[in-house]
Design an enzyme around this catalytic site. Structure first.
Site, PDB file in Angstrom:
ATOM      1  N   VAL A  78      10.428  -8.360 -12.802  1.00  0.00           N
ATOM      2  CA  VAL A  78      10.880  -7.168 -12.069  1.00  0.00           C
ATOM      3  C   VAL A  78      12.246  -7.367 -11.417  1.00  0.00           C
ATOM      4  CG1 VAL A  78       8.525  -6.337 -11.691  1.00  0.00           C
ATOM      5  CG2 VAL A  78       9.635  -7.728  -9.913  1.00  0.00           C
ATOM      6  N   ARG A  79      12.812  -8.556 -11.540  1.00  0.00           N
ATOM      7  CA  ARG A  79      14.190  -8.742 -11.091  1.00  0.00           C
ATOM      8  C   ARG A  79      15.181  -8.071 -12.043  1.00  0.00           C
ATOM      9  NH1 ARG A  79      15.166 -12.920  -7.474  1.00  0.00           N
ATOM     10  NH2 ARG A  79      17.311 -12.218  -7.645  1.00  0.00           N
ATOM     11  N   ARG A  81      16.719  -5.096 -13.193  1.00  0.00           N
ATOM     12  CA  ARG A  81      16.724  -3.826 -12.469  1.00  0.00           C
ATOM     13  C   ARG A  81      16.977  -2.595 -13.320  1.00  0.00           C
ATOM     14  NH1 ARG A  81      20.755  -6.462  -8.312  1.00  0.00           N
ATOM     15  NH2 ARG A  81      21.271  -7.366 -10.327  1.00  0.00           N
ATOM     16  N   GLN A  88      -0.193  -3.159 -11.807  1.00  0.00           N
ATOM     17  CA  GLN A  88      -1.507  -3.107 -11.167  1.00  0.00           C
ATOM     18  C   GLN A  88      -1.394  -3.688  -9.757  1.00  0.00           C
ATOM     19  OE1 GLN A  88      -4.479  -5.842 -12.605  1.00  0.00           O
ATOM     20  NE2 GLN A  88      -6.004  -4.208 -12.671  1.00  0.00           N
ATOM     21  N   SER A  89      -1.930  -2.962  -8.798  1.00  0.00           N
ATOM     22  CA  SER A  89      -1.785  -3.319  -7.394  1.00  0.00           C
ATOM     23  C   SER A  89      -2.881  -4.263  -6.932  1.00  0.00           C
ATOM     24  CB  SER A  89      -1.847  -2.038  -6.559  1.00  0.00           C
ATOM     25  OG  SER A  89      -2.016  -2.346  -5.199  1.00  0.00           O
ATOM     26  N   ARG A  91      -3.236  -4.637  -3.897  1.00  0.00           N
ATOM     27  CA  ARG A  91      -3.613  -4.014  -2.634  1.00  0.00           C
ATOM     28  C   ARG A  91      -4.802  -3.075  -2.848  1.00  0.00           C
ATOM     29  NH1 ARG A  91       0.341  -0.151   1.006  1.00  0.00           N
ATOM     30  NH2 ARG A  91      -0.826  -0.357   2.957  1.00  0.00           N
ATOM     31  N   ARG A 159      19.773  -1.526 -24.711  1.00  0.00           N
ATOM     32  CA  ARG A 159      20.847  -2.355 -24.160  1.00  0.00           C
ATOM     33  C   ARG A 159      20.299  -3.314 -23.120  1.00  0.00           C
ATOM     34  NH1 ARG A 159      26.323  -0.028 -21.221  1.00  0.00           N
ATOM     35  NH2 ARG A 159      27.657  -1.787 -21.807  1.00  0.00           N
ATOM     36  N   HIS A 163      19.988  -7.624 -23.110  1.00  0.00           N
ATOM     37  CA  HIS A 163      20.317  -8.516 -21.994  1.00  0.00           C
ATOM     38  C   HIS A 163      19.104  -9.366 -21.610  1.00  0.00           C
ATOM     39  CE1 HIS A 163      22.251  -9.862 -18.277  1.00  0.00           C
ATOM     40  NE2 HIS A 163      21.086  -9.652 -17.702  1.00  0.00           N
ATOM     41  N   ARG A 168      16.071 -14.405 -21.377  1.00  0.00           N
ATOM     42  CA  ARG A 168      14.689 -14.881 -21.312  1.00  0.00           C
ATOM     43  C   ARG A 168      14.157 -15.471 -22.621  1.00  0.00           C
ATOM     44  NH1 ARG A 168      13.935 -15.296 -15.769  1.00  0.00           N
ATOM     45  NH2 ARG A 168      14.558 -13.334 -14.781  1.00  0.00           N
TER      46      ARG A 168
END
Lengths: 226, 226, 226, 226
Positions: A78-79, A81, A88-89, A91, A159, A163, A168
Site C-alpha cells: 500500500v506504499r 500510491r 479486509q479490516s 478492526r 503504467r 513501476h 518488486r
C-alpha cells in the site's frame, strides 16, 4: 497465495495504442479505434516502451483480488500510491483461528518452524482470551502477528504496474512481495502481452542495475549502474 | 507517542493567501507577497475555507517526525496517498527487545494486561531464538506483533492534512490514529492557526455527520447527514 | 520570463538525509536531525541518487512564482500531476492590452514578426470590441492567443522536480518550457546543490538517451537507449 | 462536442460492491463476486454514497474520447490530477484551417459573431503565412486562439469522476466544461446508474451550496452553506 485478475479495461492494448496515435494524428479516437490494424498496435506499443512514453499506458486498468498474503506484504504494497486498495479490516473482522504465512526459510528449519508455530498458537490463544475478557477485537488485534493472513483488492493502471514490477520483481525485493509481483505480472501478460513484454526489474527492462554492491549479480560483466 | 513538527513551508498562510489572490488579480506574486496586510490574509483564508476552495492550501507543506506508534497505526496512516512517508524498516533494523504499544482498554484490565505482556515477552523471545537459529531478521519479523513500535517521517500539504483531520479526528476513527491526528492538528494550529481554524471531523468543519446510526451523537438533534 | 523561488522547506538536504537514515537506523528523527554531520548528509544524498532511492526527496518542497510565460507553456506544465498550481484566471482577470510571448524563431524573422505582431494587435482589438458589445470576458477570451502571458504559482517536491527536469530540460522539449525548466533548476541548485547535482535530462543524469533517431546527438558514439 | 465512452471496467457496480464487502467480511473476493445478489449491490452502493465511503469507487475506471472542444476547456480539464490524459498535440499536428468553438453568447450576437469569425479567419491566415515563411508549426501555434478545437482521451475512476461532477456540473462552472461534465455524467449513468445516482454539484449530491452570494439560487430558502 491466491491471486485472481478479476477485471480489466477491455481491449487494453488497442485502448493504449489509439490514445497514443491520437496525440500525433488529425484523426479522431473513434476512427482510430476502428481502423488501427493489430500489427500497428503492437509496433506502436513497442516503440512507446522503448522511448519511455508511458502516459498512455494509464488508460488500461487492472483489478486483482489477492488472498493468503501477510500484512508484512500489504504494508509494503500500500506504499504504492498510484493505485487503489480495499483491504479486509482487522478492526471489523474477527481473527479467531486466523491463517498465517510461514516464510520458506522458517519452513525449511525444523527447529525454527516448531518455535514459529508454537508462538502463533500462543498468539491465537491470547487473542481469544483477550476477547473473552471483554477486550474489543479492534484492540485485541494488537497482539496479532505480521504473519497473519489478509485479503485485498488492488487496482493499478498499466503504467503504475510497470513501476511496481520494476521495483518488486527485483531479486532484492522482499521475497513475499516479489512472489506476488511475479504472479501479477504473469496474469497481466496473459491478457496484454505487448504492454508488459519488457516488464520487470531494470536488468530486464533496461539492461542495467542500480543496486551497487547489493546487486544479485545477474548482470555480471555488464555495467552495474545506468 | 512522540510527535514533532520538524519542518514546514515558512510563512504558510501568506504563501497560501498570495497564491489565491494571484488567480484573481492582475498583480504578480512577488508584489502580492510583499503588500498583502495580515488582516487581508486571515480574511481571505477564512473565505477560501468557507467556499471549499482549498487548492491553494497545497502550497504549504508540513513534515512530522513520529515515534512510539504501532504498526496498527502506520498501516492505516500510509493509506493516505497524497503524502510522503519514510518509515523505519523491520527488514533492516533488528527488533530485539522492541518497544510496544498497549491499548488503553488492555491497560485498564489487569488480567488482560498480564496476558498481553506475557505474550509480547514470548514474541520477543521467539524473535531472538529464530535469529539465533539463523533465520534472517527479515523473516523473523513475521512473528512481530502489530503492537510493535515504529518510527516514521510524514510530509503532507495543508489540503491533504485537512482531509486527514476530517477522517481521523472523528470519534469513529480508531483510537491510536485519532490520538495522532489530534496531536498533529495541535502542532500545525500553533504555526498556522487560520489554515486549520475549522479543521477536524465534519461535525466541526461543516456541522454535519455521515456516520448514520454509528454516529457518536455529538450532533444529536441536528441533522445526521449532509 | 520572471521566475522566483518564493518558499521552500528549510534545510532541505538535512530533511531528506535524516528521513533516509531513519529507515535504516534504530535512532529517532530528532536525534538524527541534530547529529548528522554535513559531510554525511552530502554522501548519503549522492548514494540515494545513484541507487534511485528518491522517495525521501519528497519531504522537501519548493514553491515558485512565475510570470511572463505563455499558455502554450502552462498547458504543458499543468500536465505534471504531482504538483500544485495556482494560475491567473482569464475568466476573472480582464485581458485588455495583454502582454504576449514572441517565439525566438519569429523574432528572428522580420517578415514573420511583423505578421505576428499585427495579428496580436488584431486579437487585442477584437477582445476589446467583444467586451464592448457586451460579451463577458469569460467568453471574449476565446479569441485570445496561445501567446498571451499568464502568471502561475507552482509547488513541487524535489522528487517530482527531478522528474520534471528529466523530461523538460531535454533538448527535445519545447523551447519555452525547457527555458523555464532550466531556470527552475538553477534556482533550486542554488539552495540544495546536492539534491539536484545530477538533475537534468537522462543524458546528464544517467548517461543514456531514449529519443532514438530524434535524439539531439549529444551522446553520439554512446549507446542511444538505456 | 463529440463524446464517446470508449471503455470502462466491466461490471463496475459489482466490482465496487464486492470490494466494499471484502473489507468487512471473512469471505474472499471471488466468492463475493459470484454470490452477491444484484439488490444487495445496489443497496450497498447507496449506503457507501450516503456515508461518503468512496474509496472502493476507485476500482471502476471510465475512458472517454472527446472531440470538438476548445483549449479553454482542456486547460481547465487537465487540472484534475487524479486522471489520465492523451491530447492531440499542436506541436506535431498541423493546424491549417482548424475548427473552432463559438461561445453561445457570441453566436447570439450578430455583430460580435461577425467580428469573432473575422478574427479567427485572420488567425488561420497568419498561421499559414508563418508556416510558409519557414516558422515551424510548434512556434506558429503561438498565434492560435483559445477557441481552437482539440481532441483528448480521458480516463478517470468513479471516485475522481464524482469529484469532477461536483465541481464542473455546478451552474457556476464555465459553460463549456459544464456541458462536457453533464454529457460525461449522462454516459456513465447509462452504464452504472447506482454509482452515479447522486452525482452532480453539492446542491444535488448533498443539499447544500458553498458559493455564497455567487450561488445560482437553486437552493433558495435552503441553507447556503454546509
Amino acid at each position: 497465495m491466491k491471486l485472481k485478475l478479476i477485471q480489466y479495461t477491455p481491449d487494453p492494448e488497442r485502448t493504449v495504442a489509439m490514445s497514443a496515435r491520437l496525440c500525433y494524428s488529425a484523426s479522431g479516437a473513434e476512427e482510430l479505434v476502428q481502423t488501427m490494424p493489430d500489427t500497428q498496435i503492437g509496433n506502436l506499443i513497442d516503440k512507446l516502451v522503448d522511448m519511455g512514453h508511458l502516459s498512455t499506458f494509464e488508460h488500461a486498468s487492472f483489478t486483482f483480488a489477492i488472498e493468503g498474503i501477510s500484512r508484512v506484504l500489504t504494508h509494503q504494497l500500500v506504499r504504492h500510491r498510484i493505485a487503489s486498495y480495499s483491504q479486509q479490516s482487522q478492526r471489523y473482522v474477527a481473527e479467531h483461528g486466523f491463517e498465517y504465512i510461514v516464510p520458506p526459510s522458517v519452513a525449511a528449519n525444523a527447529e525454527a518452524k516448531a518455535k514459529y508455530e508454537a508462538l502463533i498458537q500462543q498468539v491465537q490463544n491470547t487473542y481469544d482470551e483477550l476477547v473473552a475478557l471483554g477486550v474489543h477485537q479492534e484492540d485485541a488485534r494488537y497482539v496479532l502477528a505480521n504473519a497473519t493472513e489478509t485479503k485485498i483488492v488492488v487496482t493499478m493502471n498499466a503504467r503504475s504496474l510497470l513501476h511496481f514490477f520494476e521495483k518488486r520483481c527485483c531479486h532484492r525485493a522482499q521475497w513475499e512481495i516479489r512472489n506476488l509481483a511475479n504472479a501479477m505480472l504473469a496474469e497481466v501478460k496473459a491478457v496484454a502481452p505487448r504492454l508488459f513484454a519488457k516488464a520487470g526489474p531494470t536488468c530486464v527492462s533496461g539492461g542495467y542495475c542500480t543496486e551497487g554492491n547489493l546487486s544479485c549479480g545477474r548482470l555480471a560483466g555488464i555495467k552495474m549502474q545506468k
